[in-house]
Write an enzyme that holds these catalytic residues in place. Sequence first.
Site, PDB file in Angstrom:
ATOM      1  CG  ASN A 144      -1.736   1.241   1.376  1.00  0.00           C
ATOM      2  OD1 ASN A 144      -1.759   2.076   0.468  1.00  0.00           O
ATOM      3  ND2 ASN A 144      -2.422   1.385   2.507  1.00  0.00           N
ATOM      4  CD1 TRP A 145       3.986   1.460  -2.637  1.00  0.00           C
ATOM      5  CD2 TRP A 145       3.895   2.529  -4.594  1.00  0.00           C
ATOM      6  NE1 TRP A 145       4.955   0.922  -3.443  1.00  0.00           N
ATOM      7  CE2 TRP A 145       4.914   1.567  -4.655  1.00  0.00           C
ATOM      8  CE3 TRP A 145       3.641   3.312  -5.716  1.00  0.00           C
ATOM      9  CZ2 TRP A 145       5.704   1.377  -5.790  1.00  0.00           C
ATOM     10  CZ3 TRP A 145       4.417   3.123  -6.850  1.00  0.00           C
ATOM     11  CH2 TRP A 145       5.435   2.165  -6.888  1.00  0.00           C
ATOM     12  N   GLY A 159       2.375   2.022  10.778  1.00  0.00           N
ATOM     13  CA  GLY A 159       3.332   3.126  10.663  1.00  0.00           C
ATOM     14  C   GLY A 159       4.027   3.474  11.964  1.00  0.00           C
ATOM     15  N   GLY A 207       2.846  -1.241   4.194  1.00  0.00           N
ATOM     16  CA  GLY A 207       2.935   0.181   3.901  1.00  0.00           C
ATOM     17  C   GLY A 207       4.381   0.579   3.638  1.00  0.00           C
ATOM     18  N   GLY A 208       5.034   1.091   4.662  1.00  0.00           N
ATOM     19  CA  GLY A 208       6.387   1.638   4.544  1.00  0.00           C
ATOM     20  C   GLY A 208       7.366   0.762   3.775  1.00  0.00           C
ATOM     21  CD  GLU A 254      -3.470  -2.616   7.076  1.00  0.00           C
ATOM     22  OE1 GLU A 254      -2.367  -2.850   6.570  1.00  0.00           O
ATOM     23  OE2 GLU A 254      -4.074  -1.538   6.905  1.00  0.00           O
ATOM     24  CG  HIS A 271      -5.830   1.847   5.143  1.00  0.00           C
ATOM     25  ND1 HIS A 271      -5.380   2.745   6.082  1.00  0.00           N
ATOM     26  CD2 HIS A 271      -4.829   0.951   4.958  1.00  0.00           C
ATOM     27  CE1 HIS A 271      -4.150   2.399   6.437  1.00  0.00           C
ATOM     28  NE2 HIS A 271      -3.792   1.314   5.765  1.00  0.00           N
TER      29      HIS A 271
HETATM   30  P1  13P Z   1       3.003   0.140   7.620  1.00  0.00           P
HETATM   31  O1  13P Z   1       3.495  -1.140   7.005  1.00  0.00           O
HETATM   32  O2  13P Z   1       3.759   1.336   7.182  1.00  0.00           O
HETATM   33  O3  13P Z   1       2.859   0.033   9.100  1.00  0.00           O
HETATM   34  O4  13P Z   1       1.508   0.367   7.037  1.00  0.00           O
HETATM   35  C1  13P Z   1       0.619  -0.667   7.079  1.00  0.00           C
HETATM   36  C2  13P Z   1      -0.583  -0.289   6.321  1.00  0.00           C
HETATM   37  O5  13P Z   1      -1.311   0.613   6.692  1.00  0.00           O
HETATM   38  C3  13P Z   1      -0.836  -0.995   5.062  1.00  0.00           C
HETATM   39  O6  13P Z   1      -2.110  -0.733   4.594  1.00  0.00           O
END
Ligand code: 13P
Length: 258
Positions: A13-14, A177, A238-239, A171, A99
């Site tokens: 997920n960018w 994050g 994400g990251g 999640e 999300h």
């Molecule tokens: P991170 O991997 O940056 O914690 O983000 C997770 C996320 O929200 C993926 O949708």
Amino acid sequence: MNRKYRKTVIAGNWKMNMLNSGIKPFMEELKANMPKNRNCDVVLCAPAIMVPAMIKAGKDCKVAAGAQDVSMYEKGAYTGEISADQLSDVGAKYCIVGHSERRQYHGETDIQVNIKAKALLDKGIVPIICVGESLEQREMDLTMEYVAYQVKTALSGIDAAKLRRCIIAYEPIWAIGTGKTATSEQAQEVCEGIRAVIRKIYGARPARAISILYGGSMNAKNAEELLAQPDIDGGLIGGASLKPADFAKIIEASNQEC
Ligand code: 13P
């Protein structure tokens, strides 16, 4: 993971990052780091305007393109919105819905998530339905009740045939994050609980067949342990999905035998 019954999916997920010009170099680096054989579907969910460039650049390393949100309306006077039909028209194969960032910053509700998931299914796009509790809810021991409610609402009115085309992503909000990953036991417990909720509604077979992903600070180091859990069928990242070498390592971690 349990590859006997279901697909492993590694999805990035960018969020609101990257530019069109960065996609090709990203894919080249991803390709250079990608394991020779891979045992999972790979998806990158980009801002909708980047989906066509993602499709073009992702062909070579078989990366499917997804979006991050969709309108709950079919068409018409909804300035700024993008419909499921329009996402399908540009070739999006997946789309994240619900999300926690959309729930938090845009007031998205469980009912809206349900409408959006159905809109996507109608256009042949796989909804990646996100659920997860806040830290307060976890501390109050409400995790499973809350997540079960989210799952049930999101899937309301979706029949078993369409459920086969859905993905659930667990999640926990406190892990997104923050660098604070859920332990593999915590993640497994909730993913197993989600499968039990689905089993109650749809029966054993559909529950066994649905892919449930974990998301929240998944990275190249912790992916292997998380993915080794029997009810975690992949990741929503994400990251680490912004760094091709790290993303490739997570894909590699999904190659393990479970
Ligand atoms: P991170 O991997 O940056 O914690 O983000 C997770 C996320 O929200 C993926 O949708």
